[in-house]
Design a protein around this motif. Structure first.
Motif, PDB file in Angstrom:
ATOM      1  N   UNK A   1      53.650  24.253 -31.212  1.00 52.77           N
ATOM      2  CA  UNK A   1      52.800  25.440 -31.171  1.00 52.77           C
ATOM      3  C   UNK A   1      52.469  25.822 -32.601  1.00 52.77           C
ATOM      4  N   UNK A   2      51.180  25.870 -32.921  1.00 55.82           N
ATOM      5  CA  UNK A   2      50.755  26.115 -34.303  1.00 55.82           C
ATOM      6  C   UNK A   2      49.917  27.381 -34.430  1.00 55.82           C
ATOM      7  N   UNK A   3      49.861  28.197 -33.385  1.00 56.96           N
ATOM      8  CA  UNK A   3      49.121  29.450 -33.435  1.00 56.96           C
ATOM      9  C   UNK A   3      50.039  30.598 -33.019  1.00 56.96           C
ATOM     10  N   UNK A   4      49.762  31.780 -33.526  1.00 56.38           N
ATOM     11  CA  UNK A   4      50.492  32.968 -33.120  1.00 56.38           C
ATOM     12  C   UNK A   4      51.788  33.180 -33.878  1.00 56.38           C
ATOM     13  N   UNK A   5      52.463  34.264 -33.534  1.00 57.42           N
ATOM     14  CA  UNK A   5      53.667  34.669 -34.249  1.00 57.42           C
ATOM     15  C   UNK A   5      54.858  33.765 -34.039  1.00 57.42           C
TER      16      UNK A   5
ATOM     17  N   UNK B   1      44.496  31.274 -20.592  1.00 61.40           N
ATOM     18  CA  UNK B   1      44.850  32.600 -20.084  1.00 61.40           C
ATOM     19  C   UNK B   1      45.293  33.498 -21.241  1.00 61.40           C
ATOM     20  N   UNK B   2      45.285  34.803 -20.997  1.00 62.94           N
ATOM     21  CA  UNK B   2      45.521  35.805 -22.037  1.00 62.94           C
ATOM     22  C   UNK B   2      46.823  35.591 -22.807  1.00 62.94           C
ATOM     23  N   UNK B   3      47.896  35.162 -22.132  1.00 57.26           N
ATOM     24  CA  UNK B   3      49.194  35.118 -22.820  1.00 57.26           C
ATOM     25  C   UNK B   3      49.250  34.063 -23.901  1.00 57.26           C
ATOM     26  N   UNK B   4      48.312  33.111 -23.864  1.00 58.84           N
ATOM     27  CA  UNK B   4      48.297  32.066 -24.888  1.00 58.84           C
ATOM     28  C   UNK B   4      47.423  32.444 -26.082  1.00 58.84           C
ATOM     29  N   UNK B   5      46.930  33.690 -26.103  1.00 61.24           N
ATOM     30  CA  UNK B   5      46.121  34.143 -27.243  1.00 61.24           C
ATOM     31  C   UNK B   5      46.963  34.149 -28.520  1.00 61.24           C
ATOM     32  N   UNK B   6      46.276  34.055 -29.640  1.00 66.59           N
ATOM     33  CA  UNK B   6      46.965  34.003 -30.927  1.00 66.59           C
ATOM     34  C   UNK B   6      47.721  35.285 -31.220  1.00 66.59           C
ATOM     35  N   UNK B   7      47.247  36.418 -30.684  1.00 66.84           N
ATOM     36  CA  UNK B   7      47.944  37.680 -30.965  1.00 66.84           C
ATOM     37  C   UNK B   7      49.053  37.966 -29.952  1.00 66.84           C
ATOM     38  N   UNK B   8      49.341  36.965 -29.088  1.00 63.09           N
ATOM     39  CA  UNK B   8      50.409  37.188 -28.111  1.00 63.09           C
ATOM     40  C   UNK B   8      51.446  36.062 -28.244  1.00 63.09           C
ATOM     41  N   UNK B   9      51.424  35.062 -27.403  1.00 59.88           N
ATOM     42  CA  UNK B   9      52.465  34.026 -27.445  1.00 59.88           C
ATOM     43  C   UNK B   9      52.031  32.745 -28.139  1.00 59.88           C
ATOM     44  N   UNK B  10      50.766  32.698 -28.582  1.00 53.57           N
ATOM     45  CA  UNK B  10      50.288  31.451 -29.150  1.00 53.57           C
ATOM     46  C   UNK B  10      49.953  30.468 -28.050  1.00 53.57           C
ATOM     47  N   UNK B  11      49.235  29.395 -28.412  1.00 53.23           N
ATOM     48  CA  UNK B  11      48.665  28.531 -27.405  1.00 53.23           C
ATOM     49  C   UNK B  11      49.453  27.277 -27.107  1.00 53.23           C
ATOM     50  N   UNK B  12      48.748  26.313 -26.538  1.00 52.41           N
ATOM     51  CA  UNK B  12      49.331  25.024 -26.192  1.00 52.41           C
ATOM     52  C   UNK B  12      49.718  24.270 -27.456  1.00 52.41           C
ATOM     53  N   UNK B  13      50.577  23.271 -27.289  1.00 54.11           N
ATOM     54  CA  UNK B  13      50.997  22.489 -28.441  1.00 54.11           C
ATOM     55  C   UNK B  13      49.863  21.660 -29.026  1.00 54.11           C
TER      56      UNK B  13
END
Length: 403
Positions: free
Chosen positions: A181-185, A161-173
């Motif tokens: 979590x290794x993606x996103x801010x 889903x959108x909220x797990x995008x790299x430019x938002x909350x980052x994805x699954x562990x």
């Protein structure tokens, strides 16, 4: 800063005081121990014309909280950057902590057996409404155009889903990195957790997620699940805790407690219920995001029923992951804010259907009656009661679903 010395002090104070004293003197002492209070009063905006969704709230107009999936790339970036900035900004409430970590600390300590300020009781919704509004105001002090977005987990209910995008909350562990979590801010190395549950011996300094791994929460709530709770016409019912009958307690049903038989006190971990039913709705979302909670791996949990020590068996987990969103310190994962903003939106929808009502007026737990001051707000120079939280418009915002 989350020093063992402060934690020991906080635990010992709470253990020595009664619940009624804790709602007053102890809370004040805790805040004083952290360096004093903030004499900023809550702001209650006068209802004003509602701007179009996405418009910047100015001149006292009502801000519009929007579905996170409707944010533009620039709006996502503004939200993420503002959250990151609160992690760096020194707290005026608790010297030595950031603004962000102060909110995590309050949420964690609200579980204390002598307080139980925010959960497992009627003040669940109003306590979190004020909590969200204060955090939103901190974000707006950094970037005035930011409002808290919500995550409609009945619709956007997959791992992509959108909220797990790299430019938002980052994805699954990432399983190869302990489900960090290794993606996103907010990724490992870019976002450091500083506040931990008192019983947490691991103190993992990064966000851990393992979507759907917990056997009790393999999926997110459905629209039908939500409609069933919204159909309950009474806000809450005696005994005003997790034992409240779900059929006559919207609060207990939505918070996610079912078939609970008693509540026990873990002197370190705080109050917790003994329940035989499923975790649903609010609780279910926390557990779905987190995955397995490592404390369950211990096989048993010790609590107190009065002066009696009780050992409650827990099922063996299928995995051994410490999910951040399952902890009392769950705001350490920023998805907490989108989840609870949706919780707040749903409370507004419930009141639209059933009227502006709140129970109990009196006779409930301290801090949970209609006109009770709520901890920790009263010790930050604020007078905040559940009655004052019954209208979002009085607080200066509405949801896009209300337009």
């Amino acid at each position: 800063m989350d020093s063992p010395r402060f934690e020991s002090f906080a635990r010992s104070l709470a253990a020595r005081m009664t619940r009624r004293h804790a709602a007053g003197a102890v809370a004040g002492s805790l805040l004083a121990a952290m360096g004093g209070t903030r004499a900023t009063l809550a702001q209650h905006a006068t209802p004003a014309p509602v701007p179009e969704p996405g418009a910047t709230p100015v001149n006292g107009e009502l801000a519009v909280r929007r579905n996170g999936k409707d944010l533009s790339a620039d709006e996502r970036r503004a939200f993420v950057d503002a959250v990151l900035a609160t992690k760096e900004k020194p707290s005026s409430w608790a010297p030595g902590l950031s603004v962000y970590d102060t909110f995590v600390l309050w949420h964690r300590d609200a579980y204390d057996c002598a307080l139980m300020a925010a959960h497992m009781g009627p003040a669940f919704f109003p306590w979190h409404r004020q909590f969200l509004r204060m955090f939103e105001q901190e974000l707006q002090a950094i970037e005035p155009t930011v409002t808290l977005p919500y995550w409609d987990w009945t619709v956007d209910n997959t791992a992509d889903a959108y909220l797990w995008d790299e430019d938002f909350l980052g994805g699954n562990g990432n399983p190869s990195e302990g489900f960090a979590v290794t993606t996103g801010g907010f990724s490992k190395g870019n976002w450091e957790i500083a506040i931990f549950d008192y019983t947490d011996s691991r103190r993992i300094p990064y966000i851990v997620r393992d979507f759907g791994a917990m056997p009790s929460a393999p999926a997110l709530p459905t629209p039908d699940d939500l409609e069933a709770a919204l159909g309950i016409p009474t806000y809450d019912a005696a005994p005003w805790n997790t034992l409240a009958p779900n059929a006559s307690s919207f609060r207990n049903s939505f918070e996610g407690w079912h078939d609970c038989v008693e509540e026990l006190c873990d002197p370190d971990g705080g109050m917790y219920p003994v329940c035989t039913g499923p975790h649903t709705l609010h609780n279910q979302v926390h557990l779905w995001v987190a995955g397995e909670f490592a404390f369950a791996a211990e096989g048993a949990r010790e609590g107190r029923r009065g002066n009696q020590v009780v050992v409650e068996a827990t099922p063996s987990p299928e995995t051994d992951v410490f999910g951040t969103m399952a902890a009392n310190s769950s705001p350490s994962d920023p998805v907490f804010w989108l989840h609870h903003t949706n919780v707040d939106r749903i409370w507004s929808e419930w009141m639209r259907r059933h009227g502006t009502q709140y129970l109990p007026e009196t006779g409930g737990p301290v801090g949970h009656n209609l006109d009770d001051p709520m901890w920790p707000y009263s010790h930050l120079g604020m007078t905040i009661t559940p009655r004052m939280m019954l209208s979002t418009r009085d607080l200066g915002y509405v949801y896009d679903t209300e337009l």
